[in-house]
Design a protein around this motif. Sequence first.
Motif, mmCIF file in Angstrom:
data_model
loop_
_atom_site.group_PDB
_atom_site.id
_atom_site.type_symbol
_atom_site.label_atom_id
_atom_site.label_comp_id
_atom_site.label_asym_id
_atom_site.label_seq_id
_atom_site.Cartn_x
_atom_site.Cartn_y
_atom_site.Cartn_z
ATOM 1 N N ILE A 17 4.842 -8.198 5.584
ATOM 2 C CA ILE A 17 4.863 -6.857 4.996
ATOM 3 C C ILE A 17 3.445 -6.317 4.830
ATOM 4 O O ILE A 17 3.146 -5.169 5.194
ATOM 5 N N THR A 18 2.554 -7.137 4.267
ATOM 6 C CA THR A 18 1.174 -6.704 4.056
ATOM 7 C C THR A 18 0.507 -6.367 5.383
ATOM 8 O O THR A 18 -0.209 -5.366 5.503
ATOM 9 N N ALA A 19 0.768 -7.186 6.401
ATOM 10 C CA ALA A 19 0.156 -6.948 7.706
ATOM 11 C C ALA A 19 0.623 -5.633 8.318
ATOM 12 O O ALA A 19 -0.176 -4.880 8.887
ATOM 13 N N ILE A 20 1.914 -5.331 8.209
ATOM 14 C CA ILE A 20 2.436 -4.097 8.805
ATOM 15 C C ILE A 20 1.943 -2.877 8.034
ATOM 16 O O ILE A 20 1.608 -1.847 8.634
ATOM 17 N N PHE A 21 1.890 -2.958 6.719
ATOM 18 C CA PHE A 21 1.317 -1.855 5.945
ATOM 19 C C PHE A 21 -0.131 -1.626 6.368
ATOM 20 O O PHE A 21 -0.577 -0.490 6.549
ATOM 21 N N ASP A 22 -0.882 -2.715 6.519
ATOM 22 C CA ASP A 22 -2.286 -2.626 6.898
ATOM 23 C C ASP A 22 -2.430 -1.990 8.281
ATOM 24 O O ASP A 22 -3.290 -1.150 8.516
ATOM 25 N N ARG A 23 -1.553 -2.377 9.202
ATOM 26 C CA ARG A 23 -1.639 -1.872 10.569
ATOM 27 C C ARG A 23 -1.195 -0.413 10.679
ATOM 28 O O ARG A 23 -1.845 0.404 11.336
ATOM 29 N N GLU A 24 -0.093 -0.072 10.009
ATOM 30 C CA GLU A 24 0.475 1.255 10.165
ATOM 31 C C GLU A 24 -0.231 2.328 9.338
ATOM 32 O O GLU A 24 -0.273 3.490 9.723
ATOM 33 N N PHE A 25 -0.768 1.937 8.193
ATOM 34 C CA PHE A 25 -1.394 2.921 7.307
ATOM 35 C C PHE A 25 -2.780 2.450 6.895
ATOM 36 O O PHE A 25 -3.134 2.451 5.725
ATOM 37 N N GLU A 26 -3.548 2.069 7.876
ATOM 38 C CA GLU A 26 -4.837 1.416 7.607
ATOM 39 C C GLU A 26 -5.791 2.298 6.834
ATOM 40 O O GLU A 26 -6.550 1.843 5.984
ATOM 41 N N ASP A 27 -5.756 3.618 7.094
ATOM 42 C CA ASP A 27 -6.710 4.509 6.435
ATOM 43 C C ASP A 27 -6.457 4.610 4.935
ATOM 44 O O ASP A 27 -7.376 4.779 4.149
ATOM 45 N N SER A 28 -5.176 4.522 4.528
ATOM 46 C CA SER A 28 -4.832 4.749 3.130
ATOM 47 C C SER A 28 -4.364 3.506 2.400
ATOM 48 O O SER A 28 -4.469 3.431 1.187
#
Length: 310
Positions: A17-28
């Motif tokens: 989950i953390t990895a996908i959040f980081d990848r998909e919404f990296e700017d925010s």
Amino acid sequence: MERRFDHMQQHSGQHLITAIFDREFEDSYVDLDAKDVTREQLDKVERICNQLIVDCTAVSVAVYQPDDPALKSDVTRATRGLPEDVSGPLRVVTIDGIESNMCCGTHVRNLAQLQAIKFLNVEKGKAKCLVHFLVGGRVLRKLTECYDREVQFNGLLNGGAPSHVDLLRKLQTTVRSVQKSSRKMSSELAQLEADKINQAPDPKPKFYTVHRTDGPDSDYINVFLRCVKLPECFLFVTNAADDTGKGAGQMALQGRPEDIAALGDPICALLEGKGNGKGPRYNAKVNKLKEIDQCRKLIEEHFRDAEAEK
């Protein structure tokens, strides 16, 4: 074994989950340090995570020495920022094509073992969001729990799941209407009871006791005490949900300050209450209303003794 596998699922799921959040919404969103996460963003991450589970994405664990050249590759960027003086082996967990991360926890062999991921809600803080989620067996247990509750609601509301919200709203409207009528009736009864004392022939009573079962949240006590116009009369009023004397309720005393000072604490103690008083008023929450008769005897003795001293 079951407990260990459950922890393994939740821990590996958190990595994903953390990895996908980081990848998909990296700017925010880095480590979910954000002021808000929208429902659309949650749905997108959930959809991606579950597709990776369907794809049986591999999870591997490798152990490296600090000087291993592989640590400088793009695959193992998880060790970036590692102090130069670190010694001993480094354990890196890799979700194929998604992320690599240093971690000493237990992990699944591939994402298929996670079974499913479901986001529940977002708890917002001052500068970050806490995303509540379930993985694997917990998703199934939650579904069973929700379905069992749904079946109970079907019987209680006399309607199926699609109508639950509308039926509950109608029920709330009915309850509010009944509560409004009940408060009005309780206030009218309090006014009538107060008028009965105010209009009593001389000599006016030294004390007066009332016990009601309108419920501890009723306005009866305040209305009654406000409407009584006899400052010399000692008033002992209690309110509870029923006549059993087992439940909690409220107690109020009103009268001359010297009578309140003499009777307040003893009455409160008899009713196993917690409260205090000052001047002409004493209020308390009580737990033993079956001792009301003892309280009345205490009041009678107080005024009998006071009369005898004159």
